[in-house]
Write an enzyme that holds these catalytic residues in place. Structure first.
Site, PDB file in Angstrom:
ATOM      1  N   LYS A  13       0.832  -1.209   0.000  1.00  0.00           N
ATOM      2  CA  LYS A  13       0.000   0.000   0.000  1.00  0.00           C
ATOM      3  C   LYS A  13       0.868   1.262   0.000  1.00  0.00           C
ATOM      4  O   LYS A  13       2.082   1.199   0.215  1.00  0.00           O
ATOM      5  CB  LYS A  13      -0.924  -0.051   1.220  1.00  0.00           C
ATOM      6  CG  LYS A  13      -1.865  -1.262   1.201  1.00  0.00           C
ATOM      7  CD  LYS A  13      -2.849  -1.229   2.357  1.00  0.00           C
ATOM      8  CE  LYS A  13      -3.750  -2.462   2.329  1.00  0.00           C
ATOM      9  NZ  LYS A  13      -4.805  -2.397   3.370  1.00  0.00           N
ATOM     10  N   HIS A 128      -1.919  -5.529   1.656  1.00  0.00           N
ATOM     11  CA  HIS A 128      -3.177  -6.260   1.507  1.00  0.00           C
ATOM     12  C   HIS A 128      -2.843  -7.655   0.999  1.00  0.00           C
ATOM     13  O   HIS A 128      -1.979  -7.805   0.139  1.00  0.00           O
ATOM     14  CB  HIS A 128      -4.074  -5.554   0.485  1.00  0.00           C
ATOM     15  CG  HIS A 128      -5.210  -6.400  -0.014  1.00  0.00           C
ATOM     16  ND1 HIS A 128      -6.388  -6.548   0.686  1.00  0.00           N
ATOM     17  CD2 HIS A 128      -5.335  -7.161  -1.135  1.00  0.00           C
ATOM     18  CE1 HIS A 128      -7.189  -7.357   0.009  1.00  0.00           C
ATOM     19  NE2 HIS A 128      -6.579  -7.741  -1.101  1.00  0.00           N
TER      20      HIS A 128
HETATM   21  P1  AMP Z   1      -7.458  -4.739   3.371  1.00  0.00           P
HETATM   22  O1  AMP Z   1      -8.741  -5.382   2.924  1.00  0.00           O
HETATM   23  O2  AMP Z   1      -6.601  -5.625   4.195  1.00  0.00           O
HETATM   24  O3  AMP Z   1      -6.717  -4.086   2.256  1.00  0.00           O
HETATM   25  O4  AMP Z   1      -7.843  -3.565   4.374  1.00  0.00           O
HETATM   26  C1  AMP Z   1      -8.905  -2.716   4.234  1.00  0.00           C
HETATM   27  C2  AMP Z   1      -8.515  -1.300   4.533  1.00  0.00           C
HETATM   28  O5  AMP Z   1      -9.628  -0.642   5.073  1.00  0.00           O
HETATM   29  C3  AMP Z   1      -7.413  -1.079   5.558  1.00  0.00           C
HETATM   30  O6  AMP Z   1      -6.158  -0.962   4.991  1.00  0.00           O
HETATM   31  C4  AMP Z   1      -7.732   0.264   6.162  1.00  0.00           C
HETATM   32  O7  AMP Z   1      -7.117   1.305   5.446  1.00  0.00           O
HETATM   33  C5  AMP Z   1      -9.202   0.367   5.984  1.00  0.00           C
HETATM   34  N1  AMP Z   1      -9.923   0.153   7.233  1.00  0.00           N
HETATM   35  C6  AMP Z   1     -10.441  -1.010   7.672  1.00  0.00           C
HETATM   36  N2  AMP Z   1     -11.086  -0.827   8.842  1.00  0.00           N
HETATM   37  C7  AMP Z   1     -10.959   0.499   9.129  1.00  0.00           C
HETATM   38  C8  AMP Z   1     -11.411   1.337  10.210  1.00  0.00           C
HETATM   39  N3  AMP Z   1     -12.152   0.834  11.202  1.00  0.00           N
HETATM   40  N4  AMP Z   1     -11.074   2.630  10.177  1.00  0.00           N
HETATM   41  C9  AMP Z   1     -10.370   3.141   9.168  1.00  0.00           C
HETATM   42  N5  AMP Z   1      -9.909   2.430   8.124  1.00  0.00           N
HETATM   43  C10 AMP Z   1     -10.203   1.123   8.104  1.00  0.00           C
END
Ligand code: AMP
Length: 145
Positions: A13, A128
């Protein structure tokens, strides 16, 4: 239980790109015995990010997440025995500050939900990795295969 050779998608990222830890993170993956089958830099546009994160479209942080991820990222395909499941373990829990110490998020970030909220931005968590059941669909989205 028997292992199965499979593959998964990773995205390094914008926080990882800006902190110059791409090589370090890739070394963690290689050290775990996983294979880096493909790797490319993508200047991701909003439409691609919106499709990638479409399941999060009802979340409060969705717009901020799309804005943040619309940037330069490094995208790869990882292959190996149980690669998809092992990548999820290696990446660790979503919040770096509570991810296990040996995981990529636990080792290379200490970002937290509370800090992200205080700074009015999405959580920055380095990498991710696809959910195992979604890996082939995400590979198709990012690599067109
Ligand atoms: P991923 O699916 O692993 O790429 O992650 C989803 C993305 O959503 C994360 O990298 C965060 O940037 C964002 N995210 C998930 N939960 C939250 C939250 N509660 N507050 C802010 N950002 C979030």
């Amino acid at each position: 239980m028997a292992t199965q050779r499979n593959r998964t998608l990773i995205i390094l990222k914008p926080d990882a790109v800006k902190r110059n830890i791409i090589g370090t993170v890739l070394a963690e993956i290689e050290s775990a015995g996983l294979e880096l089958a493909r790797l490319k830099t993508v200047d991701a546009d909003r439409e691609l990010i919106k499709v990638h994160y479409r399941e999060k479209q009802d979340e409060d942080f969705y717009d901020a997440l799309v804005d943040w991820m619309t940037d330069l990222v490094i995208v790869g395909i990882i292959e190996g025995e149980n690669a998809a499941e092992r990548m999820k373990q290696l990446v660790g829990d979503t919040e770096p500050a509570s991810a296990a110490p040996g995981t990529i998020r636990g080792k290379y970030s200490d970002d937290s939900y509370s800090r992200a909220d205080a700074e009015d931005r999405p959580l920055h968590n380095v990498i991710h990795a696809s959910e195992p059941g979604e890996a082939e669909e995400e590979i198709a989205l990012w690599f067109g295969e």
